[in-house]
Design an enzyme around this catalytic site. Structure first.
Site, mmCIF file in Angstrom:
data_model
loop_
_atom_site.group_PDB
_atom_site.id
_atom_site.type_symbol
_atom_site.label_atom_id
_atom_site.label_comp_id
_atom_site.label_asym_id
_atom_site.label_seq_id
_atom_site.Cartn_x
_atom_site.Cartn_y
_atom_site.Cartn_z
ATOM 1 N N ASP A 202 0.828 -1.206 0.000
ATOM 2 C CA ASP A 202 0.000 0.000 0.000
ATOM 3 C C ASP A 202 0.862 1.256 0.000
ATOM 4 O O ASP A 202 0.745 2.116 0.863
ATOM 5 C CB ASP A 202 -0.942 -0.026 1.198
ATOM 6 C CG ASP A 202 -1.840 -1.256 1.186
ATOM 7 O OD1 ASP A 202 -3.045 -1.104 0.934
ATOM 8 O OD2 ASP A 202 -1.324 -2.371 1.409
ATOM 9 N N ASP A 229 -1.442 -2.470 -4.189
ATOM 10 C CA ASP A 229 -1.769 -1.048 -4.067
ATOM 11 C C ASP A 229 -0.513 -0.214 -4.279
ATOM 12 O O ASP A 229 0.157 0.209 -3.329
ATOM 13 C CB ASP A 229 -2.444 -0.743 -2.734
ATOM 14 C CG ASP A 229 -3.897 -1.213 -2.710
ATOM 15 O OD1 ASP A 229 -4.350 -1.797 -3.713
ATOM 16 O OD2 ASP A 229 -4.571 -1.008 -1.689
ATOM 17 N N TYR A 232 -2.143 4.237 -6.344
ATOM 18 C CA TYR A 232 -3.411 4.875 -5.971
ATOM 19 C C TYR A 232 -3.856 5.885 -7.030
ATOM 20 O O TYR A 232 -4.501 6.884 -6.725
ATOM 21 C CB TYR A 232 -3.316 5.525 -4.597
ATOM 22 C CG TYR A 232 -3.249 4.517 -3.481
ATOM 23 C CD1 TYR A 232 -4.381 4.152 -2.773
ATOM 24 C CD2 TYR A 232 -2.043 3.893 -3.152
ATOM 25 C CE1 TYR A 232 -4.328 3.206 -1.766
ATOM 26 C CE2 TYR A 232 -1.973 2.938 -2.151
ATOM 27 C CZ TYR A 232 -3.116 2.603 -1.461
ATOM 28 O OH TYR A 232 -3.055 1.655 -0.471
ATOM 29 N N ASN A 285 -6.352 -4.078 -4.819
ATOM 30 C CA ASN A 285 -7.641 -3.620 -5.346
ATOM 31 C C ASN A 285 -7.530 -2.298 -6.093
ATOM 32 O O ASN A 285 -8.288 -2.034 -7.028
ATOM 33 C CB ASN A 285 -8.674 -3.494 -4.211
ATOM 34 C CG ASN A 285 -8.187 -2.601 -3.091
ATOM 35 O OD1 ASN A 285 -7.172 -2.896 -2.444
ATOM 36 N ND2 ASN A 285 -8.895 -1.518 -2.823
ATOM 37 N N HIS A 367 -2.785 -9.679 -1.497
ATOM 38 C CA HIS A 367 -3.050 -8.343 -0.956
ATOM 39 C C HIS A 367 -3.892 -8.326 0.324
ATOM 40 O O HIS A 367 -3.417 -7.847 1.369
ATOM 41 C CB HIS A 367 -3.688 -7.472 -2.039
ATOM 42 C CG HIS A 367 -3.864 -6.049 -1.636
ATOM 43 N ND1 HIS A 367 -2.816 -5.263 -1.201
ATOM 44 C CD2 HIS A 367 -4.975 -5.254 -1.588
ATOM 45 C CE1 HIS A 367 -3.267 -4.061 -0.910
ATOM 46 N NE2 HIS A 367 -4.572 -4.019 -1.128
ATOM 47 N N HIS A 377 -11.566 -3.604 6.593
ATOM 48 C CA HIS A 377 -11.486 -4.817 5.759
ATOM 49 C C HIS A 377 -11.580 -6.099 6.584
ATOM 50 O O HIS A 377 -11.078 -7.151 6.175
ATOM 51 C CB HIS A 377 -10.197 -4.826 4.932
ATOM 52 C CG HIS A 377 -10.000 -3.589 4.114
ATOM 53 N ND1 HIS A 377 -10.870 -3.220 3.116
ATOM 54 C CD2 HIS A 377 -9.034 -2.625 4.151
ATOM 55 C CE1 HIS A 377 -10.447 -2.092 2.564
ATOM 56 N NE2 HIS A 377 -9.344 -1.705 3.174
ATOM 57 N N HIS A 404 -3.188 -4.187 2.345
ATOM 58 C CA HIS A 404 -4.608 -3.822 2.337
ATOM 59 C C HIS A 404 -5.049 -3.074 3.600
ATOM 60 O O HIS A 404 -5.651 -2.012 3.496
ATOM 61 C CB HIS A 404 -5.461 -5.074 2.124
ATOM 62 C CG HIS A 404 -6.840 -4.803 1.611
ATOM 63 N ND1 HIS A 404 -7.101 -3.865 0.629
ATOM 64 C CD2 HIS A 404 -8.044 -5.355 1.923
ATOM 65 C CE1 HIS A 404 -8.391 -3.862 0.352
ATOM 66 N NE2 HIS A 404 -8.986 -4.742 1.125
ATOM 67 N N VAL A 405 -4.799 -3.629 4.771
ATOM 68 C CA VAL A 405 -5.106 -2.937 6.023
ATOM 69 C C VAL A 405 -3.937 -2.003 6.329
ATOM 70 O O VAL A 405 -2.792 -2.453 6.429
ATOM 71 C CB VAL A 405 -5.323 -3.933 7.179
ATOM 72 C CG1 VAL A 405 -5.559 -3.182 8.491
ATOM 73 C CG2 VAL A 405 -6.490 -4.850 6.863
ATOM 74 N N HIS A 406 -4.211 -0.722 6.505
ATOM 75 C CA HIS A 406 -3.151 0.282 6.601
ATOM 76 C C HIS A 406 -2.603 0.359 8.030
ATOM 77 O O HIS A 406 -2.754 1.358 8.737
ATOM 78 C CB HIS A 406 -3.665 1.630 6.130
ATOM 79 C CG HIS A 406 -4.123 1.615 4.707
ATOM 80 N ND1 HIS A 406 -4.921 2.583 4.160
ATOM 81 C CD2 HIS A 406 -3.893 0.721 3.706
ATOM 82 C CE1 HIS A 406 -5.169 2.297 2.897
ATOM 83 N NE2 HIS A 406 -4.558 1.166 2.603
#
Length: 546
Positions: A202, A229, A232, A285, A367, A377, A404-406
């Site tokens: 990410d 990711d 963006y 995503n 991801h 998520h 995915h999870v920040h």
């Protein structure tokens, strides 16, 4: 704890202590998974870290075009399946965005790499293929995009653990790059590993990103894994207007637009690092980027070189490769993964082909995490877990990396939500520095358990996340930090994996706000093949297990 492993652990810790005493750091001790499972730990969120996720503007000199004509830019390096082959990628010519675009002709520029073991004698030459891609929107008012010419050249016949110099471009046009260098991966074997593998997810292109990459570069990695990711670019309209909440700002948009120049900005910013350190990417995503004719993942699939064909995959969205004694599996969460799908059948073949006497370490990445206790998520990828977890467990996957999870979270060894000494360690590193907000809420906190009906993702195959208990007191979330969650903390950062031998690997997570030598979380991940047998290859055939 294994009785065989315990004397080794004592010796290993004593050896580490001696080294630390000699270096003047007698207080340091790194735990290992042999001592687990560990009681869950949560580090309180530092609120001073919020509000800094600001994008680099197009005027920033680090993202502006610095070459002329058809000189190469956005140069990057990626691995093939084995040590003797790598890919060199770059772009020539300028992108176009507007209402009347005219794609460049890839045939007008050659794809050439000159290389050798001396920077003064680039005696070898390889040629590859080139392409352009477009991002098209069949709606009034939406600008279309066409890329510069993207080149991919595969070098073969390379020696292991060897420094090579190269330049790329078209010598006939006198449009060649500067000379760069890279070191090939070590040959696969029980005692042969890359020094440092950087893991980041990410990433985006913010000022936090620049800190992450600067921090990561100081740690001198030999290989980079980017767990989805990337840029963006889909947080923007085609006119470049951005938003942290796309559906809030652009509710009337007929299609989810994306501002493709952000990919070019990202490639220019990253070149100094990835022109010399190979980067292996798997989609997230934000790479979906739907356009005309329902085409998706076009920028992602065009800009990077993937060892898909070499690893027997028919898609850029999943593939595998070796780096010394580590076999990496890059899986796609946004393509069919059920047991009848091509990806699942490929995964079965790939896992069955791994010879653990040559590549003892098995690392899988994709991801969205299966094991995350954050509200963001939460259990979104449950359908993928239901389909694939048994197969990964059967073949003894050692570590799983996700984004995915920040935020950051490391699990105990886990399988099917139960603590299991033979399950993999799951590590989420979706904290690279993107412009979206960090995840700070946990699903086990009062009032933060998501509505189960809100958890499915349309890419994931529907709803699979059932309650953990049944009856009138059935629960969708834990009421405390789950036992599988060993350590969690919200901060921008990245991690470094250092495999020491066939059973010990050091994992270190670094926070951007710290010195690059100061770790936020660190543990030895220890394989125990004596108690966790896996299917073995023997001269092309298979026996059930050790």
């Amino acid at each position: 704890m294994s009785t065989i492993a315990f004397p080794f652990l004592q010796f290993h810790c004593a050896f580490l202590l001696l080294l630390n005493l000699l270096a003047g750091f007698s207080h340091c001790r790194v735990p290992s998974t042999l001592e687990g499972p560990f009681d869950p730990v949560t580090v309180p969120f530092d609120h001073s870290l919020r509000g800094n996720a600001v994008d680099l503007p197009p005027s920033d000199p680090r993202v502006r075009r610095r070459v002329r004509g058809f000189e190469p830019e956005q140069i990057s390096l990626s691995l093939s399946t084995t040590h003797d082959s790598v890919w060199i990628s770059w772009i020539t010519g300028e992108f176009q965005i507007g209402f009347d675009i005219k794609p460049l002709d890839p045939q007008t520029v050659s794809s050439v790499v000159q290389y050798g073991t001396s920077r003064f004698d680039l005696v070898h030459e390889a040629r590859g293929q080139s392409l352009i891609y477009s991002q098209l929107y069949p709606f009034d008012g939406l600008q279309n995009y066409t890329s510069g010419i993207i080149h991919h050249v595969r070098l073969i016949g390379l020696e292991p653990s060897t420094l090579y110099y190269y330049q790329c471009g078209d010598p006939a046009l006198q449009a060649m790059s500067d000379i760069y260098y890279f070191r090939t991966m070590p040959i696969s074997g029980l005692h042969s590993y890359p020094g440092k593998v950087a893991i980041v997810g990410d990433l985006g292109l913010t000022y936090n990103t620049t800190t992450t990459i600067g921090h990561l570069t100081n740690n001198e990695p030999d290989l980079i894994l980017l767990i989805g990711d990337v840029t963006y670019a889909n947080l923007y309209l085609t006119n470049g207007t951005g938003s942290d909440c796309y559906k809030c700002s652009f509710p009337q948009s007929p299609i989810h637009e994306t501002y493709q120049p952000r990919w070019d900005y990202w490639g220019r910013f990253m070149q100094n690092l990835v022109a010399e350190v190979p980067i292996m990417v798997v989609e997230g995503n934000h790479e979906t980027e739907e356009q005309a004719d329902n085409r998706t993942f076009v920028a992602y699939s065009s800009r990077f070189a993937f060892p898909s064909e070499e690893s027997g995959s028919s898609s850029t969205l999943y593939y595998s490769f070796n780096a010394g004694g580590i076999h990496f599996i890059m899986l796609g969460a946004y393509i069919s993964y059920d047991k009848k799908a091509d990806q699942y059948k490929w995964l079965e073949r790939d896992l069955a082909s791994v010879d653990r006497s040559i590549t003892p370490w098995l690392v899988a990445t994709w991801h969205p995490p299966w094991y995350s206790s954050y509200e963001a998520h939460y259990r979104e990828a449950e359908c993928m877990r239901v389909e694939m977890e048994d197969l990964l467990y059967l073949y003894g996957v050692d570590i799983v990396f996700n984004g995915h999870v920040h935020a950051y979270e490391r699990s105990n060894r886990v399988y099917n939500y139960s603590l299991d000494p033979c399950g993999p360690v799951h590590i989420a590193v979706g904290d690279g520095g993107n412009r979206e907000k960090m995840a700070i809420k946990f699903a086990d906190e009062p009032g933060h358990c998501p509505d189960p009906l809100s958890t499915p993702d349309p890419y994931m195959g529907g709803f699979c996340a059932t309650n953990f208990t049944f009856g009138p007191e059935s629960e969708f979330c834990w009421d405390h930090q789950p036992d599988y969650s060993a350590f969690r903390e919200t901060s921008f950062g990245y991690g470094i994996l250092e495999v020491k031998n066939e059973t010990w690997a050091l994992w270190s997570w670094y926070r951007n706000q710290d010195s690059y030598k100061e770790v936020g979380d660190q543990i030895y991940i220890v394989r125990q093949p004596d108690i966790c047998p896996v299917p073995q290859r023997v001269s092309g055939d298979f026996i059930a297990s050790i």
